[in-house]
Design an enzyme around this catalytic site. Structure first.
Site, PDB file in Angstrom:
ATOM      1  N   CYS A 136      38.082  35.163  42.451  1.00  0.00           N
ATOM      2  CA  CYS A 136      37.263  36.358  42.662  1.00  0.00           C
ATOM      3  C   CYS A 136      36.350  36.127  43.860  1.00  0.00           C
ATOM      4  O   CYS A 136      35.861  35.020  44.083  1.00  0.00           O
ATOM      5  CB  CYS A 136      36.438  36.631  41.408  1.00  0.00           C
ATOM      6  SG  CYS A 136      35.489  38.156  41.508  1.00  0.00           S
ATOM      7  N   ASN A 157      32.264  44.222  37.385  1.00  0.00           N
ATOM      8  CA  ASN A 157      31.372  44.234  38.543  1.00  0.00           C
ATOM      9  C   ASN A 157      32.117  44.332  39.878  1.00  0.00           C
ATOM     10  O   ASN A 157      31.526  44.188  40.943  1.00  0.00           O
ATOM     11  CB  ASN A 157      30.461  42.987  38.544  1.00  0.00           C
ATOM     12  CG  ASN A 157      31.253  41.691  38.618  1.00  0.00           C
ATOM     13  OD1 ASN A 157      32.484  41.696  38.587  1.00  0.00           O
ATOM     14  ND2 ASN A 157      30.554  40.573  38.703  1.00  0.00           N
ATOM     15  N   HIS A 159      34.866  43.793  46.510  1.00  0.00           N
ATOM     16  CA  HIS A 159      34.697  42.644  45.595  1.00  0.00           C
ATOM     17  C   HIS A 159      35.788  42.719  44.538  1.00  0.00           C
ATOM     18  O   HIS A 159      35.856  43.683  43.767  1.00  0.00           O
ATOM     19  CB  HIS A 159      33.306  42.760  44.933  1.00  0.00           C
ATOM     20  CG  HIS A 159      33.054  41.772  43.824  1.00  0.00           C
ATOM     21  ND1 HIS A 159      32.151  42.011  42.813  1.00  0.00           N
ATOM     22  CD2 HIS A 159      33.587  40.556  43.559  1.00  0.00           C
ATOM     23  CE1 HIS A 159      32.122  40.990  41.985  1.00  0.00           C
ATOM     24  NE2 HIS A 159      33.001  40.089  42.416  1.00  0.00           N
ATOM     25  N   PRO A 217      26.280  40.002  47.578  1.00  0.00           N
ATOM     26  CA  PRO A 217      25.998  41.401  47.259  1.00  0.00           C
ATOM     27  C   PRO A 217      24.924  41.568  46.189  1.00  0.00           C
ATOM     28  O   PRO A 217      24.781  40.721  45.302  1.00  0.00           O
ATOM     29  CB  PRO A 217      27.345  41.893  46.727  1.00  0.00           C
ATOM     30  CG  PRO A 217      27.924  40.686  46.047  1.00  0.00           C
ATOM     31  CD  PRO A 217      27.481  39.509  46.895  1.00  0.00           C
ATOM     32  N   SER A 228      23.403  44.689  43.402  1.00  0.00           N
ATOM     33  CA  SER A 228      24.064  45.635  42.505  1.00  0.00           C
ATOM     34  C   SER A 228      24.166  47.004  43.173  1.00  0.00           C
ATOM     35  O   SER A 228      23.542  47.251  44.209  1.00  0.00           O
ATOM     36  CB  SER A 228      23.250  45.756  41.219  1.00  0.00           C
ATOM     37  OG  SER A 228      21.931  46.171  41.526  1.00  0.00           O
ATOM     38  N   MET A 229      24.965  47.891  42.592  1.00  0.00           N
ATOM     39  CA  MET A 229      25.119  49.233  43.151  1.00  0.00           C
ATOM     40  C   MET A 229      23.743  49.913  43.236  1.00  0.00           C
ATOM     41  O   MET A 229      22.969  49.910  42.290  1.00  0.00           O
ATOM     42  CB  MET A 229      26.077  50.052  42.281  1.00  0.00           C
ATOM     43  CG  MET A 229      25.684  50.145  40.817  1.00  0.00           C
ATOM     44  SD  MET A 229      27.020  50.719  39.732  1.00  0.00           S
ATOM     45  CE  MET A 229      27.036  52.480  40.065  1.00  0.00           C
ATOM     46  N   HIS A 243      26.347  33.804  44.756  1.00  0.00           N
ATOM     47  CA  HIS A 243      27.421  34.781  44.982  1.00  0.00           C
ATOM     48  C   HIS A 243      26.951  36.213  44.835  1.00  0.00           C
ATOM     49  O   HIS A 243      27.721  37.148  45.037  1.00  0.00           O
ATOM     50  CB  HIS A 243      28.587  34.522  44.027  1.00  0.00           C
ATOM     51  CG  HIS A 243      28.457  35.149  42.666  1.00  0.00           C
ATOM     52  ND1 HIS A 243      27.343  35.003  41.874  1.00  0.00           N
ATOM     53  CD2 HIS A 243      29.330  35.916  41.944  1.00  0.00           C
ATOM     54  CE1 HIS A 243      27.535  35.657  40.722  1.00  0.00           C
ATOM     55  NE2 HIS A 243      28.721  36.212  40.750  1.00  0.00           N
ATOM     56  N   ALA A 247      23.382  38.841  43.127  1.00  0.00           N
ATOM     57  CA  ALA A 247      22.049  38.910  42.525  1.00  0.00           C
ATOM     58  C   ALA A 247      22.012  38.169  41.191  1.00  0.00           C
ATOM     59  O   ALA A 247      21.016  37.542  40.842  1.00  0.00           O
ATOM     60  CB  ALA A 247      21.646  40.369  42.327  1.00  0.00           C
ATOM     61  N   GLY A 248      23.098  38.235  40.432  1.00  0.00           N
ATOM     62  CA  GLY A 248      23.135  37.601  39.113  1.00  0.00           C
ATOM     63  C   GLY A 248      22.543  38.510  38.044  1.00  0.00           C
ATOM     64  O   GLY A 248      21.511  39.146  38.251  1.00  0.00           O
TER      65      GLY A 248
END
Length: 397
Positions: A77, A162, A180, A302, A304-305, A326, A328-329
């Site tokens: 991924c 995600n 992604h 990246p 989040s949206m 990778h 925000a988590g």
């Protein structure tokens, strides 16, 4: 910040975040990983959170061993992004048509193409090695062979969770394309098969967590896993490459008058294994929710949206095994997010973004994630920021 070192059984746990902010279950997972006999180092990224077996946001360096559950079920991924010649001035006032065109070109969720995508018809797709890649499917685990048709038709598809396709603007108003995704169902089935195989092996019976079962060097089980792992990582890379070409085709058609051009694609895995050398040792480095950030390596982190994302360049910090976060988590689980937030909250938090705003994606709401700006700030010794992006269109499965 630099890292904080927390004691571990066999190696110290290097953390690029405040340990007191990490959930107890995730800290326990980190301590469990540090007990593995084969471990040579453990680096923890600022987006760390609870995962299956190992935390998301961890870099596990082992000698002569690899843990398939630590790699995860979405083998390979990762992210791809490309800068375009378009600017904000080229965009229409209503972006809903662009979003629907992207959704028509790239199947989402469990969807797949009706027919396999022919890479020969795609403008910039690197076809060298394509036939060889598919010929090697004959060598993967028999347990997944019956999935070949699905694997072929899911090549060039998004998936769900995600995963996303985004149309973004940087701070100068330049348009970027970003996506992604990973190895789809075939990667998941290969991972689950090998996790099950590892858990049966005698050397794994005394581990503190059965999900930390490993394969060890010079065994047929390790050879089989490495073969399938690296094939699935390649599948994921091709999957993103095809999606990006399909995305570019949409943009060419929608912005025909502007005659868009595209810079080289930036691409990076963030769930994978690499063979790397540190302190004179050949190690198998598992990045689970982490990107390679060697000196000069371009990467994508990246948010989040509805928030933002970063294009970064690695600084080559060996203490992190040349790694960075990778994304925000998550700061809460999907179930917790569904209980906490409503579709109205989702609409408010994604205002200005053309995207789904229904109950099916509430678990992906920005409020379920850590603030991306803070995550970036905590790894200033790992990466330099090249560009900050803000999405204006977000497609999710």
């Amino acid at each position: 910040m630099s890292y904080v070192e927390v004691p571990g059984a066999n190696v110290p746990i290097r953390m690029w975040t405040d340990p007191s902010t990490v959930e107890d279950v995730a800290m326990q997972q980190l301590r469990n990983v540090a007990t593995l006999p084969w471990i040579k180092g453990l680096a923890v990224m600022p987006d760390v959170h609870f995962g299956k077996g190992a935390t998301v946001g961890s870099v596990i360096a082992m000698q002569g061993a690899v843990c398939p559950a630590a790699v995860g079920v979405d083998i390979g991924c990762g992210m791809s992004a490309v800068k375009t010649s378009l600017t904000a001035n080229d965009l229409p006032g209503d972006l809903s048509r662009l979003r629907s065109r992207i959704e028509q070109a790239i199947p989402v969720g469990r969807g797949m193409h009706d027919e396999a995508v022919d890479p020969g018809r795609l403008h910039g797709f690197p076809t060298a090695g394509w036939d060889d890649f598919w010929s090697r499917f004959d060598g993967v685990a028999d347990a997944v062979k019956f999935r070949q048709e699905r694997a072929v038709k899911q090549m060039g598809t998004l998936g769900s969770g995600n995963h996303f396709v985004e149309f973004c603007l940087d701070e100068s108003g330049t348009v970027w394309l970003m996506l992604h995704s990973g190895s789809r169902n075939i990667g998941k089935e290969l991972a689950e098969h090998h996790i099950g195989q590892a858990q049966k092996l005698p050397h794994n019976q005394g581990l503190v967590d059965r999900d930390l079962a490993v394969f060890i060097a010079d065994t047929p089980q390790m050879a089989a896993y490495r073969n399938d792992l690296f094939w699935a990582q390649e599948y994921a890379k091709y999957n993103r490459a095809i999606m990006m070409e399909l995305f570019k085709d949409v943009v060419r058609k929608e912005f025909k008058k502007a005659r868009p051009t595209f810079d080289p694609v930036i691409s990076c895995h963030h769930n994978y294994v690499a063979e790397e050398r540190y302190d004179g040792m050949d190690l198998l480095v598992t990045r689970k929710g982490a990107i390679r950030a060697g000196s000069g390596d371009y990467g994508i982190i990246p948010g989040s949206m509805g928030t933002g994302s970063y294009i970064v360049k690695g600084l080559g910090n060996a203490a992190s095994f040349n790694s960075a976060s990778h994304g925000a988590g998550r700061r809460m689980s999907r179930n917790a997010a569904k209980k906490r937030f409503s579709t109205r909250d989702l609409e408010e938090q994604t205002r200005g973004v053309e995207c789904r705003k229904d109950s099916g994606v509430v678990d992906e709401i920005p409020g379920a994630y850590k603030p991306i700006e803070k995550v970036i700030d905590q790894q200033r010794d790992l990466v330099d920021v090249v560009a900050k992006l803000k999405q204006v269109v977000c497609v999710k499965g």
